[in-house]
Design a protein around this motif. Sequence first.
Motif, mmCIF file in Angstrom:
data_model
loop_
_atom_site.group_PDB
_atom_site.id
_atom_site.type_symbol
_atom_site.label_atom_id
_atom_site.label_comp_id
_atom_site.label_asym_id
_atom_site.label_seq_id
_atom_site.Cartn_x
_atom_site.Cartn_y
_atom_site.Cartn_z
ATOM 1 N N VAL A 43 -9.121 -4.984 -11.607
ATOM 2 C CA VAL A 43 -10.041 -4.068 -12.283
ATOM 3 C C VAL A 43 -9.382 -3.451 -13.510
ATOM 4 N N THR A 44 -8.098 -3.118 -13.417
ATOM 5 C CA THR A 44 -7.403 -2.508 -14.555
ATOM 6 C C THR A 44 -7.376 -3.448 -15.756
ATOM 7 N N PHE A 45 -7.170 -4.744 -15.524
ATOM 8 C CA PHE A 45 -7.167 -5.730 -16.606
ATOM 9 C C PHE A 45 -8.540 -5.792 -17.266
ATOM 10 N N ILE A 46 -9.589 -5.776 -16.443
ATOM 11 C CA ILE A 46 -10.956 -5.855 -16.969
ATOM 12 C C ILE A 46 -11.281 -4.633 -17.825
ATOM 13 N N ILE A 47 -10.934 -3.439 -17.316
ATOM 14 C CA ILE A 47 -11.272 -2.204 -18.025
ATOM 15 C C ILE A 47 -10.484 -2.084 -19.320
ATOM 16 N N GLU A 48 -9.217 -2.479 -19.314
ATOM 17 C CA GLU A 48 -8.358 -2.279 -20.477
ATOM 18 C C GLU A 48 -8.512 -3.358 -21.534
ATOM 19 N N LYS A 49 -8.839 -4.595 -21.150
ATOM 20 C CA LYS A 49 -8.835 -5.694 -22.110
ATOM 21 C C LYS A 49 -10.212 -6.293 -22.381
ATOM 22 N N THR A 51 -13.582 -4.912 -21.379
ATOM 23 C CA THR A 51 -14.700 -4.012 -21.639
ATOM 24 C C THR A 51 -14.696 -3.395 -23.042
ATOM 25 N N PRO A 52 -13.556 -2.924 -23.599
ATOM 26 C CA PRO A 52 -13.611 -2.252 -24.913
ATOM 27 C C PRO A 52 -14.194 -3.134 -26.011
ATOM 28 N N ALA A 53 -13.700 -4.365 -26.136
ATOM 29 C CA ALA A 53 -14.210 -5.247 -27.194
ATOM 30 C C ALA A 53 -15.665 -5.616 -26.949
ATOM 31 N N LEU A 54 -16.029 -5.782 -25.684
ATOM 32 C CA LEU A 54 -17.416 -6.109 -25.346
ATOM 33 C C LEU A 54 -18.353 -4.992 -25.781
ATOM 34 N N ALA A 55 -17.992 -3.747 -25.459
ATOM 35 C CA ALA A 55 -18.838 -2.606 -25.838
ATOM 36 C C ALA A 55 -18.941 -2.482 -27.358
ATOM 37 N N LEU A 56 -17.819 -2.658 -28.054
ATOM 38 C CA LEU A 56 -17.834 -2.560 -29.515
ATOM 39 C C LEU A 56 -18.669 -3.677 -30.134
ATOM 40 N N GLY A 57 -18.548 -4.891 -29.575
ATOM 41 C CA GLY A 57 -19.316 -6.014 -30.105
ATOM 42 C C GLY A 57 -20.810 -5.813 -29.955
ATOM 43 N N VAL A 58 -21.245 -5.311 -28.794
ATOM 44 C CA VAL A 58 -22.671 -5.055 -28.569
ATOM 45 C C VAL A 58 -23.171 -3.978 -29.526
ATOM 46 N N TRP A 122 -7.807 -15.380 -19.850
ATOM 47 C CA TRP A 122 -8.609 -14.560 -20.759
ATOM 48 C C TRP A 122 -8.715 -15.222 -22.121
ATOM 49 N N TYR A 123 -7.608 -15.806 -22.602
ATOM 50 C CA TYR A 123 -7.634 -16.529 -23.872
ATOM 51 C C TYR A 123 -8.637 -17.688 -23.817
ATOM 52 N N LEU A 241 -9.219 6.278 -22.478
ATOM 53 C CA LEU A 241 -9.655 5.710 -23.752
ATOM 54 C C LEU A 241 -8.983 4.352 -23.934
ATOM 55 N N HIS A 242 -9.789 3.309 -23.959
ATOM 56 C CA HIS A 242 -9.275 1.956 -24.114
ATOM 57 C C HIS A 242 -9.913 1.357 -25.366
ATOM 58 N N LEU A 243 -9.174 1.333 -26.453
ATOM 59 C CA LEU A 243 -9.696 0.848 -27.722
ATOM 60 C C LEU A 243 -9.464 -0.650 -27.855
ATOM 61 N N PRO A 244 -10.395 -1.354 -28.491
ATOM 62 C CA PRO A 244 -10.190 -2.795 -28.713
ATOM 63 C C PRO A 244 -9.109 -3.033 -29.757
ATOM 64 N N TYR A 245 -8.397 -4.136 -29.616
ATOM 65 C CA TYR A 245 -7.383 -4.497 -30.590
ATOM 66 C C TYR A 245 -7.402 -6.012 -30.771
ATOM 67 N N LEU A 246 -6.845 -6.458 -31.908
ATOM 68 C CA LEU A 246 -6.932 -7.870 -32.286
ATOM 69 C C LEU A 246 -6.021 -8.725 -31.411
ATOM 70 N N GLN A 247 -6.574 -9.809 -30.880
ATOM 71 C CA GLN A 247 -5.811 -10.782 -30.110
ATOM 72 C C GLN A 247 -6.100 -12.160 -30.687
ATOM 73 N N MET A 248 -5.052 -12.902 -31.033
ATOM 74 C CA MET A 248 -5.227 -14.220 -31.639
ATOM 75 C C MET A 248 -5.204 -15.344 -30.601
ATOM 76 N N GLY A 249 -5.040 -14.996 -29.326
ATOM 77 C CA GLY A 249 -4.953 -16.023 -28.295
ATOM 78 C C GLY A 249 -6.193 -16.884 -28.199
ATOM 79 N N GLY A 250 -7.362 -16.279 -28.442
ATOM 80 C CA GLY A 250 -8.599 -17.049 -28.384
ATOM 81 C C GLY A 250 -8.631 -18.144 -29.435
ATOM 82 N N LEU A 251 -8.135 -17.839 -30.647
ATOM 83 C CA LEU A 251 -8.073 -18.849 -31.700
ATOM 84 C C LEU A 251 -7.070 -19.938 -31.364
#
Length: 280
Positions: A43-49, A51-58, A122-123, A241-251
């Motif tokens: 759950v900690t991984f989901i909340i920290e990594k 959810t933040p980007a998902l909420a910001l994207g929506v 996740w990547y 407070l869990h802010l989104p940050y840039l991750q290049m692993g997906g690319l």
Amino acid sequence: MTSKLFSNLGLRPELNAFFTFFFDIVVTLFVMLGLLSFVGFPVTFIIEKVTPALALGVLLGNLVYSRMAISLSKQTGEQKTAIPLGIDITSVVAIILLIVGPSLQFFNAEFEDPEKALLYSWYVGMGTSLWLGIIKFALAFCNDAIRRFIPMAGMLGSIAGVAFVWLGANPVLSAFQMPLIGLLALIICIVSLMAHVRLPVGAPGALVALLICLPLYYVFESFGLIPEHTASSNSADMLGLHLPYLQMGGLEHLFGYTLGYLAIIAPLAILVSVIATNIV
């Protein structure tokens, strides 16, 4: 005077739609969190990594769509409605169960480090989302051809199964898990949204259902009247407070391990594009 506030502002239909869509996103988010936990994500991984980007994207996506609708309304002189951007339940279920979950099992066997396995899985999920976007962008130029050559009944068939299960049966069954609360919320929504019965001060039905049933849930929980498997955890560890940050692993994984799942990604992108074509 207060009772005419929403009507005078012309906001009552928009507020009803807003809260209905908002709670639909929240429910889908919880489904996603539950599925990720089911396949092995903490759950900690989901909340920290996740959810933040998902909420910001929506949030950003809906702001962009709203701006596009406003601009088009000004150009045409006609009122236009922006298509809502949210979490697609079809993609959520397919990606987690068919791609992210199996990739986590693979990386757990490949690496001896569970944290590294979680990160790489996740990547792969992010790479999958990028491929979905690329394919759907390409298909966006074929919408007119799809409408001309595929019968409407055939396109609607792709939506029917998802609608019956996730928009119909699943919420109703969830309401019966706690009938005193769930059925009350369902009745309020049916009366306000389907029967068009005006609630006090013209308040949106979905919001009224939340304001009444949420406190009622915690009252029942405090007296031990809520089943253990549906009770809230009330864990303070997930607050923060869990802010989104840039991750290049997906690319990096866009042309790596994710390519092995294109046989799943491509049909899924086509399905979602067909659904969007019907909506538009």
